[in-house]
Design an enzyme around this catalytic site. Sequence first.
Site, PDB file in Angstrom:
ATOM      1  N   GLY A 148       0.836  -1.192   0.000  1.00  0.00           N
ATOM      2  CA  GLY A 148       0.000   0.000   0.000  1.00  0.00           C
ATOM      3  C   GLY A 148       0.876   1.249   0.000  1.00  0.00           C
ATOM      4  O   GLY A 148       2.064   1.200   0.341  1.00  0.00           O
ATOM      5  N   CYS A 149       0.301   2.377  -0.380  1.00  0.00           N
ATOM      6  CA  CYS A 149       1.089   3.609  -0.507  1.00  0.00           C
ATOM      7  C   CYS A 149       1.552   4.106   0.860  1.00  0.00           C
ATOM      8  O   CYS A 149       2.737   4.376   1.064  1.00  0.00           O
ATOM      9  CB  CYS A 149       0.299   4.677  -1.248  1.00  0.00           C
ATOM     10  SG  CYS A 149      -1.402   4.893  -0.691  1.00  0.00           S
TER      11      CYS A 149
END
Lengths: 349, 349, 349, 349
Positions: A148-149
């Site tokens: 995920g970012c």
Amino acid sequence: MIDVGIVGGTGYTGIELIRLILQHPQARLKMLTSRTEAGVKIADMFPSLRGILDLEFSPLDIEQLKTCHVVFFATPHGVAMKHAKALTEAGVKIIDLAADFRLQNLDSFKKWYGIEHECPELLKQSVYGLSELNRDKIKTAQIVGNPGCYPTTVQLGLAPLLKSTEQLIDFKNIIIDAKSGVSGAGRKASMSMIYTENTDNFKAYGVAGHRHHPEIIEALEHISGQERVFDDLTFVPHLVPMIRGMLSTIYVSLTDAGQVANLQKIFEDFYQNETFVDVMPANSHPETRSVRGANYLRIALHQPTAQRLVIIVTQDNLVKGAAGQAIQNMNIMFGLQESFGLTSIGLLP
Amino acid sequence: MIDVGIVGGTGYTGIELIRLILQHPQARLKMLTSRTEAGVKIADMFPSLRGILDLEFSPLDIEQLKTCHVVFFATPHGVAMKHAKALTEAGVKIIDLAADFRLQNLDSFKKWYGIEHECPELLKQSVYGLSELNRDKIKTAQIVGNPGCYPTTVQLGLAPLLKSTEQLIDFKNIIIDAKSGVSGAGRKASMSMIYTENTDNFKAYGVAGHRHHPEIIEALEHISGQERVFDDLTFVPHLVPMIRGMLSTIYVSLTDAGQVANLQKIFEDFYQNETFVDVMPANSHPETRSVRGANYLRIALHQPTAQRLVIIVTQDNLVKGAAGQAIQNMNIMFGLQESFGLTSIGLLP
Amino acid sequence: MIDVGIVGGTGYTGIELIRLILQHPQARLKMLTSRTEAGVKIADMFPSLRGILDLEFSPLDIEQLKTCHVVFFATPHGVAMKHAKALTEAGVKIIDLAADFRLQNLDSFKKWYGIEHECPELLKQSVYGLSELNRDKIKTAQIVGNPGCYPTTVQLGLAPLLKSTEQLIDFKNIIIDAKSGVSGAGRKASMSMIYTENTDNFKAYGVAGHRHHPEIIEALEHISGQERVFDDLTFVPHLVPMIRGMLSTIYVSLTDAGQVANLQKIFEDFYQNETFVDVMPANSHPETRSVRGANYLRIALHQPTAQRLVIIVTQDNLVKGAAGQAIQNMNIMFGLQESFGLTSIGLLP
Amino acid sequence: MIDVGIVGGTGYTGIELIRLILQHPQARLKMLTSRTEAGVKIADMFPSLRGILDLEFSPLDIEQLKTCHVVFFATPHGVAMKHAKALTEAGVKIIDLAADFRLQNLDSFKKWYGIEHECPELLKQSVYGLSELNRDKIKTAQIVGNPGCYPTTVQLGLAPLLKSTEQLIDFKNIIIDAKSGVSGAGRKASMSMIYTENTDNFKAYGVAGHRHHPEIIEALEHISGQERVFDDLTFVPHLVPMIRGMLSTIYVSLTDAGQVANLQKIFEDFYQNETFVDVMPANSHPETRSVRGANYLRIALHQPTAQRLVIIVTQDNLVKGAAGQAIQNMNIMFGLQESFGLTSIGLLP
């Protein structure tokens, strides 16, 4: 030449993957599937591709996808795990940009994503694709779960401290105040995402619980080799009125050892051979625009009081935080130079 | 390898030239001068270049510049003409991104820029660098005057009509309603340019007279081969709260011949071999973001009534409207493939 | 005290009506209906009203609405005409902010809005609510069709020329290049309206035909008293990345009489008694932010060549272009001071 | 009627004071001074005031200012303290929106503002104008030092905890991650403030030390009655690409007492009689736009883990964070209803 397939190419990670692959010297885009847009020319949906890409969206056809060397899933969670078995059995490598292969804990996956995992055995073999930290395992992985970012910024911002032989910080008192541009929420028609509701506005969201929270916890446990010590970690994401860009401000408490350590040097040493991680001079103020469209992640350390360390981490959420890291992982998986396709310079202004 | 020098590299056309040259397979940035920043690392001013460019700004030293094959002037007007003689005599090619070599009419230059031209003889030999229209002359030019951003959209938007053997439009009734992002005004500290004065705001400016107006007139006269017919052309620029992007809406009156002509085909034929000019399907709505960071210029035709043609033209003002076209001209001058260094895909979103 | 009902209060004209009525000294908000949100507290949907308004959305109940003195329809077109008969028979005045009472031509209404008009007889009695031009008729109207935002700028920008006893301009050669902030498209979840698709972007839209086009034509015919002369009028709307604000740049050709007339004085005289129309000094550049949140409309004249007049008109599309003019009309209908509730000063910066 | 003078009316707090005073039922703007703009019509600088205010900037003339009842200083620091003696001796009340009367500690003032304080005796008599916390002293104050924007959010966000008879939080472990719109930096021509450098960008700034840091420390000591306990407080401000709006995310550690206390109720009770402080339901996500142009400050509590409390506070930095609170203080000083002039509803969208 690596033949690339993308499943679900109508979102922002999809178009970003296309942009990067088209600039990659050793990969070519073979097919792009879309449930809703099959038959539509990709350049009609993304006019930035007019004159550059003359391909249509295809329907999702597993047999066709088997002719690719690698398939990226730029879909919502729950899709990659449905097709992983068929593809990997055919020798196709998979990079999932959704969450199906991020959490090893099945209960956690079910709790946060609301569905049962459909291929736990493949999950176990899959590798979490934080390129800089898991490079060796990624090299031989058949399936990579692209991080995920937010978790990417947190892991790279904390890894030198967690990996240190000395206990430099108090693991139980970590606060992450994270900020993301709006593209992080994807490309979908919902009232909360329209222009007039987000411009000239700022807010926190998901304080009660964000899906990247369990991913952060699991990843930090993995990096540090310690369990349950991060349970009190606080993670508060905010929404910034900008298209791209992510900045996490991480607050940690230094131990006595941490207060006398040369933290700047520890970070610089840790990342000295990394192309895409930039440890800026101490007390720098990294700006999101310095990485707009580029795969770089920049880190700056500040120590406002003796016991407080502030770690500022920035990246482009769609590049190092998603499609760029996915390409980086592909390069690792196929033994290519890690920066292939990722040499775009940040667009400034 | 072409050795490139840039004079005045601290503005937005400067950083954009750097970005493009660093991605050019046959050119390398040899020196970048700045009056005010000599000795400063370029990446300290433009952090997007950290880890990519390890060069300092130099003082402006003509002898040093003579060792380059080509020198770009990304300066205010009045600088290139001071150094043109020395450099061209040393065999260095010059591309001026300011106005010193745009207007052949000396009176007009003095009137609009407030200074006498210092090398009229070189001006006469210089070539106006609208790549698609003047390619042949650019090939052998020693000095190229790179066009203004607005004039680029107007010329490429009207050329197929002006070059037609038939009189398709009334030359005396042309209206250009142009819109530009804020970067068009450059990088300077002035009250009218600060964030809070431009965000969530829209206005016309310079209606009484914009320096691109005489450039447009002279260029259209040149393209059409007719003088004084464009004196009533109306040009109204507006400022859009966005960083990059330019869109000109051009209104023309069709003659009887024009009303029965296949205008769409005329445009498509005219630009059929051009890499960077995209004639979109009739009635399209080109968006500035479709060319963000890219050298493309897109054109769409609309004919809302029998006698009215609306030509919509869009480009990135810093790329096709400035630095990109300058690189394109360099490629033409040195016999390179015209798209070298210009393959960046528009950043979307 | 005037009791006010609003039908359809969940859009941007709805919230703007609420804001203005809450600041009105002689009106009070009695009920606000919403099909989808009945029972929800209004301040829960619009948190700017927390601590100020303690009312819930009601279901649309005509009997309840009959207890109001005036009902505003802030709905899509087609709703007001369904309820107009019942309400007006009960003596309730109606102000429709949609299109049901804008076009007198029934064919035109059907063509552009796709439905048959349901109460043509009431339409005939209704008054088009351009406050400054139709004040006398509005005074006694039972039903007011509140003008579209673009048509408001065009009418007030051209009225002094159309009403002149001399023929000052060529009616057949009018071009309107109009620009609007995104809120003009309303508050709805659609892909084309999301933040990431509109920010740092500019485009024309609806060139082939916008619903405000026939309204403009009909209105100009009405003002000038001449039919069919505006058929070649060109109207091209554009979308600006800002929340509020509208600016129309109107291009007209001056007749011989027009070229010698004192146009500035004609405009100043025409609007000398108008509170909300500001004729700025010649050659001014009105900015949309100068009217942000305020009911003012500003006009500036430019004459770049002898025969060309450029009229720049700006307003807040949600205030003078919608809810503000609706309140102004209410004040006229009830014999109140025209500026009641409309004294907000533009929010700058 | 209270006669109001404003010294230094060309900045954003100046125009905001004007806007609020013009809407105030019991105050009138008598004079507005500007060193640089004397003789210029205010509406020429701020076109939002055209048709509303017909006053010119005056030179700074102390004798003239003595005819006012109250004088606001919307100047840089160092101006108010020069004129405070003359004005107060003439019976004029002073509200300084700069820092001259914020810090009681003279060393701290000198350290952070670089100059000696010129009237320490008046400083001692002056009152720190956090309206809700110091109302009683403000009532009789001759000089009010209006709080900084960030300190306002921090004080109101922490006061219920600091004032509690129980020790609910660990005073030594407070982290403030604050975010501000660009208008907080004022209206001045500097490169770092231009549109193109701030749009689509996010960054932290001043981590090494911001002038509001000592103000926060001194204020919290004052509120809690405890000294030196806040020395480790961490305060990191960030810049958001929006015009107005401020949001502070405050992280505190709960004591055992704090973990069992009903914190939501403690906050609601503390502010139950306050017009301008809105304690939202637990787990709310206040948005800056909910207070755009309004004097409200909204607070929401989150408790993601047993020992962690997150307090989110939002306000309009130019209203409650500056000009609005200044008007609120004026109302208190003159015994007027506290909300006079402050009834504007937030502009949404």
